[in-house]
Structure formats: C-alpha cells, structure tokens
Design a protein around this motif. Structure first.
Motif, mmCIF file in Angstrom:
data_model
loop_
_atom_site.group_PDB
_atom_site.id
_atom_site.type_symbol
_atom_site.label_atom_id
_atom_site.label_comp_id
_atom_site.label_asym_id
_atom_site.label_seq_id
_atom_site.Cartn_x
_atom_site.Cartn_y
_atom_site.Cartn_z
ATOM 1 N N GLY A 112 -1.638 -2.810 -10.635
ATOM 2 C CA GLY A 112 -2.500 -3.577 -11.518
ATOM 3 C C GLY A 112 -2.242 -5.067 -11.440
ATOM 4 N N LYS A 197 -6.603 -2.226 -10.546
ATOM 5 C CA LYS A 197 -7.154 -2.529 -11.869
ATOM 6 C C LYS A 197 -6.798 -3.966 -12.238
ATOM 7 N N LEU A 221 -1.857 0.730 -17.637
ATOM 8 C CA LEU A 221 -1.972 0.760 -16.164
ATOM 9 C C LEU A 221 -1.182 1.933 -15.566
#
Ligand code: AMP
Length: 222
Positions: A112, A197, A221
């Motif tokens: 992430g 992400k 995450l």
C-alpha cells in the motif's frame, strides 16, 4: 506485520513523527531516505558531501544516487523479515519504477501507499519551528511539541536541539515546489498502476488524530 508500505506527503505534513509512531504500533522497519542521507552526510564521505550540495539547497538528490543507496538499504532491511515502511522514497516516478522492479524481482511487491495530505499554509510554520536531537533523532516543534526543558532533548540529557539547514524558510519553499512538481506525480503513478492500494489521510488535524487515522488506514491494508 510483514507489510511493505510507502508513506508519502509534503515536507511538514508530519511524516517523520507519524512514521515513528506507526513503527512503534506495527513493528515496521522504518527506512527514511532523508535520515539515511543525513547519516551519510554526517559521516563526511565524498558521497556525503555530494548529497549535502542538494540537500542544503532543498533540491532532490539525483535519481541514480538515490536508487542505488535505497536499494541497498531495502535489501538489508527486508532480510530482517519484518514489515517495511518507506518514508521519503520514492520521490520521483523513475524512483518508483526502480523500486517496483526491485520488489517484484524479490517477489515482495508493495502492499500500500499512504499519502498524508496537508494544506500549504501550516506547512511553513510547522517546518520552520521544527527542531531535532542530533543524537537520537527525536523531532520536536518549538510551539506544537516543545521539549520539557527549553531547547534540550527529553531523552538525551545535555543534548541541545538543532534546526536542519533545509528547514529554513527559503529552502522550505523550494522543497514544497519539488514535492508538487516531482513527487505528487508518484501518487498518480501508483493509482494508475492499479497494482497497489493508495489511501489518503488528512494531515491537517492534531498529531494524535492524524496518528489514529493513519493507524486505521494502515490496518485496513493488511
Ligand atoms: P527529508 O528528510 O525526507 O525531507 O529529506 C531531506 C532531503 O534529502 C530532501 O530535501 C532531498 O534533498 C533529499 N532526499 C531525501 N529523499 C530523497 C529522494 N527519495 N529523492 C531525492 N532526494 C531525496
């Protein structure tokens, strides 16, 4: 937690302070490119002198130098098996591409990217009031997070706090320009890749409320 995440945000968004808190909470190995470069600079090597020319002027260090130093640091940190929090790297799209290559070759892609956002106005006041301990690296602010004893580190008796050369106002303005010109596009790069992400956290609140939002974002995450 053995996640690999990148923490991004403009200078003065509280990245350094927040990174330390997240490391305490999640047990990440914290790799701050700025800290790594400052250590090299303090060591007085030829490389350190080269880094200083850019850093003291608030300019980004050239990508090839950054990528080589960070690749070594990441390989060493990754062998420890804990999660990894990259702070201050990557700062340009070519750096992000080089990092992707390295991590996918190791079969350990990023989990992430967390971006701390912050309005421009508070940034200059936050940075110019920032002081740190030259011994342990702890960061203070003359107004928002002062040490218990005037100008001295709470943890290292007798050590006077210092202001980074690049925390002077003119330099801060150049660093902000570098962030918006060269680093903000990295957020777009990650969004477009669709492989990682990307979460944004509002960094305008109090340090504790920002920590809470960040911890929630990082937890989500995993
Ligand atoms: P920081 O402590 O992250 O604000 O970094 C301090 C200075 O180190 C920056 O103003 C740059 O001159 C240099 N620096 C740190 N990380 C990078 C990077 N990823 N790419 C280029 N320069 C960097």
């Amino acid at each position: 937690m053995s996640m690999r995440i990148v923490l991004m945000g403009p200078p003065g968004a509280g990245k350094g302070t927040q990174a330390k808190r997240l490391v305490d909470k999640f047990g990440f190995v914290h790799l701050s490119s700025g800290d790594i470069f400052r250590a090299e600079k303090a060591g007085g090597s030829d490389l350190g002198r080269k880094l200083a020319e850019y850093m003291n002027a608030g300019k980004l260090v050239p990508d090839d130098v950054v990528v080589e130093m960070m690749a070594k640091a990441i390989t060493a940190a990754d062998s420890r098996g804990a999660g990894l929090m990259l702070d201050g790297f990557p700062r340009t799209v070519p750096q992000a591409e080089a990092l992707d290559k390295q991590l996918s070759a190791a079969g350990k892609p990023l989990d992430g990217v967390v971006v701390i956002t912050c309005d421009d106005e508070p940034i200059v006041s936050r940075i110019t009031g920032r002081r740190s301990c030259p011994k342990c690296g702890r960061v203070y602010h003359v107004k928002y997070m002062p040490p218990k004893n005037d100008k001295m580190c709470d943890d290292c008796a007798g050590t006077k706090l210092v202001q980074r050369l690049d925390d002077k106002e003119e330099v801060v303005r150049d660093r902000l320009k570098a962030y918006y010109g060269q680093t903000q596009p990295v957020v777009g790069y990650y969004r477009e890749s669709g492989k990682v992400k990307v979460v944004e956290v509002d960094g305008n609140g109090s340090p504790d409320s920002v920590t809470a939002s960040l911890a929630e974002a990082v937890g989500a995450l995993g």
